[in-house]
Design a protein around this motif. Structure first.
Motif, PDB file in Angstrom:
ATOM      1  N   VAL A 217      39.545   6.651  56.065  1.00 52.56           N
ATOM      2  CA  VAL A 217      39.547   7.657  57.121  1.00 52.56           C
ATOM      3  C   VAL A 217      38.665   8.837  56.734  1.00 52.56           C
ATOM      4  O   VAL A 217      37.987   9.434  57.572  1.00 52.56           O
ATOM      5  N   LEU A 218      38.649   9.182  55.452  1.00 54.39           N
ATOM      6  CA  LEU A 218      37.830  10.296  54.995  1.00 54.39           C
ATOM      7  C   LEU A 218      36.358   9.934  54.904  1.00 54.39           C
ATOM      8  O   LEU A 218      35.481  10.754  55.208  1.00 54.39           O
ATOM      9  N   VAL A 219      36.059   8.708  54.491  1.00 56.01           N
ATOM     10  CA  VAL A 219      34.671   8.312  54.246  1.00 56.01           C
ATOM     11  C   VAL A 219      33.971   7.848  55.525  1.00 56.01           C
ATOM     12  O   VAL A 219      32.769   8.078  55.701  1.00 56.01           O
ATOM     13  N   ALA A 220      34.700   7.227  56.451  1.00 54.47           N
ATOM     14  CA  ALA A 220      34.083   6.635  57.637  1.00 54.47           C
ATOM     15  C   ALA A 220      33.284   7.643  58.459  1.00 54.47           C
ATOM     16  O   ALA A 220      32.120   7.362  58.811  1.00 54.47           O
ATOM     17  N   PRO A 221      33.837   8.831  58.790  1.00 57.25           N
ATOM     18  CA  PRO A 221      33.013   9.779  59.552  1.00 57.25           C
ATOM     19  C   PRO A 221      31.745  10.199  58.827  1.00 57.25           C
ATOM     20  O   PRO A 221      30.687  10.349  59.443  1.00 57.25           O
ATOM     21  N   LEU A 222      31.841  10.360  57.498  1.00 56.18           N
ATOM     22  CA  LEU A 222      30.662  10.736  56.724  1.00 56.18           C
ATOM     23  C   LEU A 222      29.611   9.638  56.753  1.00 56.18           C
ATOM     24  O   LEU A 222      28.414   9.911  56.919  1.00 56.18           O
ATOM     25  N   MET A 223      30.060   8.378  56.629  1.00 54.64           N
ATOM     26  CA  MET A 223      29.122   7.264  56.638  1.00 54.64           C
ATOM     27  C   MET A 223      28.466   7.106  58.014  1.00 54.64           C
ATOM     28  O   MET A 223      27.260   6.860  58.115  1.00 54.64           O
ATOM     29  N   VAL A 224      29.240   7.259  59.069  1.00 57.57           N
ATOM     30  CA  VAL A 224      28.684   7.146  60.413  1.00 57.57           C
ATOM     31  C   VAL A 224      27.672   8.256  60.667  1.00 57.57           C
ATOM     32  O   VAL A 224      26.593   8.030  61.236  1.00 57.57           O
ATOM     33  N   THR A 225      28.010   9.472  60.233  1.00 60.72           N
ATOM     34  CA  THR A 225      27.084  10.599  60.410  1.00 60.72           C
ATOM     35  C   THR A 225      25.798  10.375  59.634  1.00 60.72           C
ATOM     36  O   THR A 225      24.694  10.615  60.149  1.00 60.72           O
TER      37      THR A 225
END
Length: 231
Positions: free
Chosen positions: A23-31
């Motif tokens: 949950v923490l890494v997914a938004p960063l990876m998508v961005t």
């Protein structure tokens, strides 16, 4: 005999930690993925056009493709923003000039438009700060009172040569067109200072006395007047 369907506590802990990290890494990876796609789409296409402006040594230097793509993207974004800024202001000026010409050719609308434009220019925020206070003065004769604005208490040649001591400068506008009026030099004891704000004084004059500000003024009126004079 222990239940085989029961999950091991360590496995449950690992699964919970994994999903928390996801949950923490997914938004960063998508961005990050979206930014790389934008850089590839914009900078990758603009790089061949901009890289020729660089020295040959930098053009042939390996490992700088991503850097030039990022730099090209920034340049393209700045150029687009500059184009939008210039277009907006040029279009706005063109629209204003066209509207003014249209108003002036309409029969009967030209004088009204010019009058309103003069009023707005005279009582705009910049010029309105010239009026420090609303006052009452006896003008044009004794017993006849008019609304005016105190413009200055400074003493210069006209004030000194009146022989009146230290008179104040008061502007008395005409109604309902306050762009014209009279500049009076009066003794302080001949001036009655009012509590209403400059904005209320303008409304009173422009409306010909039909818009009467409330009195006594609200408790926050002095604060509002102070803010208005500082605008």
């Amino acid at each position: 005999m222990p239940n085989s369907s029961t999950e091991h506590p360590k496995l449950v802990t690992f699964r919970n930690a994994f999903f928390t990290g996801l949950v923490l890494v997914a938004p960063l990876m998508v961005t990050l993925w979206a930014l790389l796609k934008i850089i590839e789409l914009v900078g990758g296409r603009a790089r061949p056009l901009l890289i020729h402006l660089l020295p040959l040594q930098l053009q042939l230097r390996p490992g700088l493709t991503l850097f030039w793509d990022i730099l090209s993207t920034v340049v393209v974004l700045l150029l687009v923003a500059l184009l939008g800024y210039i277009s907006r202001h040029v279009f706005a000026r063109f629209l204003i000039r066209t509207s003014e010409r249209l108003m002036l050719v309409i029969p009967g609308a030209g004088p009204i438009y010019n009058t309103v434009k003069q009023i707005v220019g005279t009582f705009g925020v910049q010029n309105r700060n010239l009026f420090s206070k609303v006052v009452l003065v006896e003008f044009p004769r004794r017993g006849s009172w008019m609304i005016g604005f105190l413009t200055s208490k400074s003493q210069a040649e006209p004030q000194v040569k009146t022989g009146m001591g230290e008179p104040w400068s008061v502007f008395v506008p005409t109604t309902p067109n306050p762009t014209s009026g009279f500049l009076l030099l009066l003794r302080p004891e001949e001036i009655v200072e009012l509590e209403m704000s400059v904005a209320d004084g303008m409304k009173l004059i422009i409306s010909g006395g039909s818009v009467i500000p409330p009195w006594p003024p609200p408790k926050d009126a002095p604060v509002a007047a102070t803010r208005e004079s500082e605008a």
